[in-house]
Design a protein around this motif. Sequence first.
Motif, mmCIF file in Angstrom:
data_model
loop_
_atom_site.group_PDB
_atom_site.id
_atom_site.type_symbol
_atom_site.label_atom_id
_atom_site.label_comp_id
_atom_site.label_asym_id
_atom_site.label_seq_id
_atom_site.Cartn_x
_atom_site.Cartn_y
_atom_site.Cartn_z
ATOM 1 N N UNK A 112 13.508 -15.513 -2.883
ATOM 2 C CA UNK A 112 12.709 -16.222 -1.880
ATOM 3 C C UNK A 112 12.873 -17.741 -1.938
ATOM 4 N N UNK A 113 12.949 -18.270 -3.157
ATOM 5 C CA UNK A 113 13.065 -19.716 -3.332
ATOM 6 C C UNK A 113 14.515 -20.184 -3.400
ATOM 7 N N UNK A 114 15.469 -19.229 -3.433
ATOM 8 C CA UNK A 114 16.861 -19.591 -3.620
ATOM 9 C C UNK A 114 17.111 -20.091 -5.031
ATOM 10 N N UNK A 115 18.324 -20.503 -5.299
ATOM 11 C CA UNK A 115 18.658 -21.061 -6.609
ATOM 12 C C UNK A 115 19.358 -22.402 -6.429
ATOM 13 N N UNK A 116 19.282 -23.220 -7.453
ATOM 14 C CA UNK A 116 20.017 -24.485 -7.466
ATOM 15 C C UNK A 116 21.387 -24.212 -8.071
ATOM 16 N N UNK A 117 22.437 -24.646 -7.384
ATOM 17 C CA UNK A 117 23.813 -24.360 -7.808
ATOM 18 C C UNK A 117 24.447 -25.626 -8.380
ATOM 19 N N UNK A 118 24.979 -25.515 -9.605
ATOM 20 C CA UNK A 118 25.629 -26.637 -10.276
ATOM 21 C C UNK A 118 27.092 -26.305 -10.541
#
Length: 247
Positions: free
Chosen positions: A86-92
């Motif tokens: 739902x919140x998505x993820x941060x991609x590094x």
Amino acid sequence: MKIAAGVEMLEITANIMGKQSIISPTLLWDNDTVILVDAGYPGQLQQFREAIEQVGLPFDKLTMIILTHHDIDHIGSLVSINQALPQGVRVLAHEEEKPYIQGEKCPVKLAQLGAKLDSLTPEMKVVYENLKAGFEKCKAPVDQTVTDGEVLPYCGGITVIDTPGHTPGHICLYLKESKVLLAGDALGVENGQLVASPKFINFDNALSIKSLAKLTHYDIETVICYHGGLYTDKVGQRIKELAKEPY
């Protein structure tokens, strides 16, 4: 498989061109953050969900994905994992890898196949077309780029090590507290032995060996290789040996 506190090596099965294999992404977590290092082949969302929940963590607590590089077996399920949360993820990822992941540059291995397309066998031309279609579906935005020596303030500190060679912007991650190296594809395990990435799949073999020499400056007791899994036998000595091998 538990490696240390807050460090779990996942084992995800894959059937590639009729051959069964296992990849080993890593899950890291602390009280505030759950991080997945590398995102498998396309179509593995459910396997990741089950593997993370077997560790005892809710899948929807995943907050971040760090990509060691842009090969299809490392970014394949990135989009589906992101969409499932739902919140998505941060991609590094590394700055050099960002345009490949985002679809702005042709992936290295796809470009290499495309350059000799006319001479490929019919079977390899099918592989090329499938790979091309796969990458098209996998492109996704990178939220943050990382640099050599940067210490990410999660899970006790995650040190980024630039290790180009396999791809232009490949990175390894070092966990100082547990002396664990997440090697991506810079290293592998074959027949119980730690080995360098095969020359035929590297972007630049000479650069790959130089990158291994950088790893000798870290106090490493355990290596998690994406292909081959865990290695713990005199790690520092073995990496020094590999870094001296001719390319």
